[in-house]
Design an enzyme around this catalytic site. Structure first.
Site, mmCIF file in Angstrom:
data_model
loop_
_atom_site.group_PDB
_atom_site.id
_atom_site.type_symbol
_atom_site.label_atom_id
_atom_site.label_comp_id
_atom_site.label_asym_id
_atom_site.label_seq_id
_atom_site.Cartn_x
_atom_site.Cartn_y
_atom_site.Cartn_z
ATOM 1 N N GLU A 127 0.785 -1.230 0.000
ATOM 2 C CA GLU A 127 0.000 0.000 0.000
ATOM 3 C C GLU A 127 0.817 1.280 0.000
ATOM 4 O OE1 GLU A 127 0.388 -2.260 2.395
ATOM 5 O OE2 GLU A 127 0.330 -1.414 4.410
ATOM 6 N N HIS A 177 -8.077 -3.862 -1.304
ATOM 7 C CA HIS A 177 -7.323 -4.011 -0.053
ATOM 8 C C HIS A 177 -6.284 -2.883 0.102
ATOM 9 C CE1 HIS A 177 -5.452 -6.266 3.294
ATOM 10 N NE2 HIS A 177 -4.348 -5.697 2.839
ATOM 11 N N GLU A 178 -5.467 -2.699 -0.922
ATOM 12 C CA GLU A 178 -4.411 -1.672 -0.813
ATOM 13 C C GLU A 178 -5.030 -0.281 -0.724
ATOM 14 O OE1 GLU A 178 -1.962 -3.147 0.053
ATOM 15 O OE2 GLU A 178 -2.278 -5.101 -0.872
ATOM 16 N N HIS A 221 -6.102 0.520 2.762
ATOM 17 C CA HIS A 221 -4.999 0.966 3.623
ATOM 18 C C HIS A 221 -4.843 2.488 3.620
ATOM 19 C CE1 HIS A 221 -2.981 -2.501 5.343
ATOM 20 N NE2 HIS A 221 -2.880 -3.124 4.177
ATOM 21 N N GLU A 265 -3.852 -4.521 9.431
ATOM 22 C CA GLU A 265 -4.376 -5.494 8.463
ATOM 23 C C GLU A 265 -5.798 -5.963 8.777
ATOM 24 O OE1 GLU A 265 -3.152 -5.770 5.673
ATOM 25 O OE2 GLU A 265 -1.050 -5.168 5.934
ATOM 26 N N ASP A 323 9.113 -10.912 9.341
ATOM 27 C CA ASP A 323 8.962 -11.683 8.100
ATOM 28 C C ASP A 323 8.752 -13.174 8.370
ATOM 29 O OD1 ASP A 323 9.201 -9.465 6.460
ATOM 30 O OD2 ASP A 323 11.383 -9.639 6.318
ATOM 31 N N TYR A 357 -4.845 -10.428 9.853
ATOM 32 C CA TYR A 357 -5.858 -10.112 8.841
ATOM 33 C C TYR A 357 -7.220 -10.681 9.226
ATOM 34 C CZ TYR A 357 -1.983 -9.148 5.538
ATOM 35 O OH TYR A 357 -0.869 -8.658 4.922
HETATM 36 N N1 BES Z 1 0.945 -4.446 3.663
HETATM 37 C C1 BES Z 1 0.619 -5.720 3.111
HETATM 38 C C2 BES Z 1 1.829 -6.451 2.612
HETATM 39 C C3 BES Z 1 2.906 -6.616 3.648
HETATM 40 C C4 BES Z 1 2.608 -7.010 4.936
HETATM 41 C C5 BES Z 1 4.212 -6.414 3.311
HETATM 42 C C6 BES Z 1 3.619 -7.157 5.866
HETATM 43 C C7 BES Z 1 5.210 -6.554 4.245
HETATM 44 C C8 BES Z 1 4.919 -6.929 5.529
HETATM 45 C C9 BES Z 1 -0.430 -5.616 2.004
HETATM 46 O O1 BES Z 1 -1.393 -4.654 2.241
HETATM 47 C C10 BES Z 1 -1.150 -6.926 1.925
HETATM 48 O O2 BES Z 1 -1.746 -7.297 2.893
HETATM 49 N N2 BES Z 1 -1.101 -7.602 0.785
HETATM 50 C C11 BES Z 1 -1.818 -8.836 0.563
HETATM 51 C C12 BES Z 1 -3.000 -8.527 -0.312
HETATM 52 C C13 BES Z 1 -4.237 -9.279 0.002
HETATM 53 C C14 BES Z 1 -4.596 -9.354 1.441
HETATM 54 C C15 BES Z 1 -5.396 -8.789 -0.824
HETATM 55 C C16 BES Z 1 -0.869 -9.801 -0.135
HETATM 56 O O3 BES Z 1 0.255 -9.395 -0.482
HETATM 57 O O4 BES Z 1 -1.203 -10.948 -0.308
HETATM 58 ZN ZN ZN Z 2 -2.673 -5.174 3.858
#
Ligand code: BES
Ligand code: ZN
Length: 615
Positions: free
Chosen positions: A283, A307-308, A311, A330, A387, A395
């Site tokens: 996002e 989703h993004e 955010h 999330e 990570d 979520y």
């Molecule tokens: N912010 C996250 C991705 C992220 C989380 C990167 C933690 C680094 C550390 C992003 O908003 C996300 O949740 N992406 C999901 C999309 C989905 C839930 C629609 C993904 O990447 O799968």
């Molecule tokens: Zn997210």
């Protein structure tokens, strides 16, 4: 002893925070480094130590930016990097408020992926991009790398004239380098002779450092709405399909504004990255980063964008104070995403998404059965790499919690509560307690109706969480349960299924299906070759679990074509986690050896952690 605000940062709360960073980055593709300077402005002049986060940076000097002559300021780096936090940069200030740090990034900077031309769509130009969340901004520039500290920034990117740059910031202009900027520390005369340009950006709204982002390559774009452009590598067919996929974006922004209040970031542009991008979406404000795997002409692309986009309110406006409260980012965003999806794609589609999430949440309980801390909403992450524990819990358990509150007080009241929450805390970084206090103050008596402690501090899935009920969801799940009798779904039952229906079906099949049944299913429906990675990877997981070796070729191909961790994690984990399956372990090791260099450094680290846990 330091006074920490964040278990993942050296930031000390007794020291002033940085309010603005002015960056100059000279991109060197031959050395895959950034030769850089960062001018940090502190909230007040400070005497004593300033502690900054860095990772694999070489610091060449720190000087007083207020003095007329460049007076050096003493600094030191901690001798041994912490495996999670990185290297502490200690600067000894005497009444300084603006300091200029000159430094170089390492080719192994954990935030940066440098792609050679062959790793791109165009095959003609190199490409580089960032991924800073959760704690990787420190591998690009020294900073207080905690979401508790918000900064504005400006950036000058010096790059080859054949390329262009995008950032999570307002683009000011593209110009020729000034004499002093021509070739910083350039030791390769051929590259020094190359034409360079400088692109300038500014982010005037205070953001947490993890939202810093740029990408540089041969980038083109299509306008798809009054405040939205889709950027991608400038290959016409890619730009066209991306523009088609994301045509509905403006509609979603308007729905978001209706539900959550004004969109505060002016532009909402999208950047489609090469297939090695480690996430589905990120996002970054004003410039969301997306995996190309969502471009397939069905509902998924819009869902990831929803989703993004969500955010922009929950996460970018209101941010978790540190990663222990990540669910505030999330969980709220997943809830908000589904509200947008419900309006633009209908209730059935939204219920399907809730159902896929429900399955995912239940699977995470299995994954963390020996580590229950990570099944909590609020987590203790001392000594833990974000990570390594990234999961669906923040979520989906977060979503369930908010949905539970919605059921308790009714949708109109909950909508009003959400709007007020966002308006009250925007541009702040908050913790779970702040949210709970606000909830109790605005919904008097809620703690008597809902056991807030069980939701926030408890492990597992609370008894008042809810599996969604809807026609398609319930039908698909019961079809999946019938499979254990060897019953394949009939053609007419699946005639109108898209990728998400298949995904839900496959993820709900019993884990113990036999190899022969897996092949029978694939013979009829060709799932292993699906262009839809969600379907393909869900199928390949069943195939690996059942040791259906015919599909290992497809597993290898998948692991070598995409770097999205949502696919890498389960495939590598299943190859190595079963005791006694030595061939599979060897296969995983070989594939990783061959594919490693094509992955983003974050994905490299995550796969390494999976392999070393089991090998
Ligand atoms: N912010 C996250 C991705 C992220 C989380 C990167 C933690 C680094 C550390 C992003 O908003 C996300 O949740 N992406 C999901 C999309 C989905 C839930 C629609 C993904 O990447 O799968
Ligand atoms: Zn997210």
């Amino acid at each position: 002893m330091a006074a920490a605000v964040d278990p993942h940062s050296y930031t000390d709360k007794r020291q002033p925070l940085t309010t603005h960073i002015s960056l100059s980055l000279y991109l060197s593709f031959p050395t895959t480094t950034l030769q850089s300077s960062a001018l940090l402005t502190l909230s007040s002049a400070h005497t004593g130590i300033l502690s900054l986060d860095t990772r694999s940076l070489t610091i060449s000097s720190v000087v007083d930016a207020d003095a007329d002559t460049l007076t050096p300021i003493p600094f030191s780096l901690s001798p041994h990097p912490d495996p999670i936090k990185g290297t502490l940069l200690t600067i000894h200030l005497s009444s300084h408020s603006r300091i200029l740090i000159a430094f170089t990034t390492s080719p192994s900077s954990s935030a940066l992926q440098w792609l050679s031309p062959t790793q791109t769509f165009s095959k003609t130009s190199p490409f580089v991009y960032t991924q800073c969340q959760a704690i990787h901004a420190r591998s690009i520039f020294p900073c207080q790398d905690t979401p508790a500290a918000r900064i504005t920034y400006s950036a000058r990117l010096n790059l080859p004239a054949s390329l262009s740059a995008v950032m999570s910031a307002r683009h000011l202009h593209r110009r020729l380098p000034l004499p002093g900027e021509a070739a910083m520390a350039c030791d390769d005369s051929m590259w020094c002779a190359e034409d360079r340009v400088v692109e300038e950006f500014v982010m005037e709204q205070p953001i947490p450092p993890y939202l810093f982002a740029f990408a540089v390559g041969q980038i083109g774009f299509r306008d798809v709405g009054p405040r939205t452009r889709v950027y991608a590598e400038s290959v016409p067919s890619l730009l066209d399909s991306a523009a088609r996929e994301f045509a509905g974006t403006e509609d979603m922004i308007r729905q978001g504004e209706k539900l959550f209040g004004p969109y505060d970031w002016e532009r909402f542009d999208l950047l489609v990255l090469p297939p090695s991008f480690p996430y589905g979406g990120m996002e970054n404000p004003r410039m969301v980063f997306l995996t190309p795997t969502v471009i397939k002409g069905d509902a998924t692309g819009a869902q990831v964008v929803a989703h993004e986009l969500a955010h922009s309110w929950t996460g970018n406006l209101i941010t978790n104070k540190n990663n222990e409260h990540f669910w505030l980012n999330e969980g709220f965003t997943t809830y908000a995403e589904r509200r947008i999806v419900e309006v633009v794609q209908g209730e059935d589609r939204a219920a399907l998404n809730v159902g896929i999430g429900w399955r995912g949440l239940n699977d995470e309980m299995e994954r963390f059965k020996d580590n229950l801390e990570f099944t909590k909403l609020k987590q203790n992450q001392e000594g833990v790499d974000p990570d390594d524990i990234y999961s669906q819990v923040p979520y989906e358990k977060g979503f369930q919690f908010l949905w539970r509150i919605e059921r308790q007080i009714g949708r109109p009241a909950f909508d009003e509560f959400l709007k007020k929450y966002i308006a009250t805390f925007k541009f702040q970084s908050i913790d779970t307690e702040t949210f709970l206090d606000f909830l109790k103050a605005n919904v008097p008596g809620i703690e008597k109706e809902i056991n807030l402690e069980v939701w926030i501090e408890g492990t597992g899935i609370p008894p008042d969480a809810l599996e969604p009920i809807s026609n398609i969801y319930t039908k698909i799940v019961s079809l999946a349960h019938e499979f254990k009798n060897g019953r394949l779904p009939r053609e007419e039952e699946v005639a109108d299924w898209g990728g998400q229906e298949w995904e839900l079906y496959l993820e709900n099949l019993p884990k113990s299906v036999e190899a022969s049944q897996i092949s029978a299913l694939d013979k009829r429906y060709r799932l292993a070759e699906s262009k839809d990675y969600e379907v393909k990877v869900a199928f390949l997981q069943l195939a690996i679990t059942a040791m259906c070796r015919d599909y290992y070729g497809e597993v290898e191909k998948t692991l070598k074509e995409v770097g999205r961790m949502k696919y890498l994690r389960p495939l590598y984990t299943l190859l190595v986690q079963f005791p006694g399956r030595e061939d599979e372990k060897l296969l995983a090791k070989r594939i990783f050896m061959e594919a490693r260099d094509t992955y983003h450094p974050i994905a490299q680290g995550v796969v390494e952690a999976i392999l070393s846990k089991h090998l």
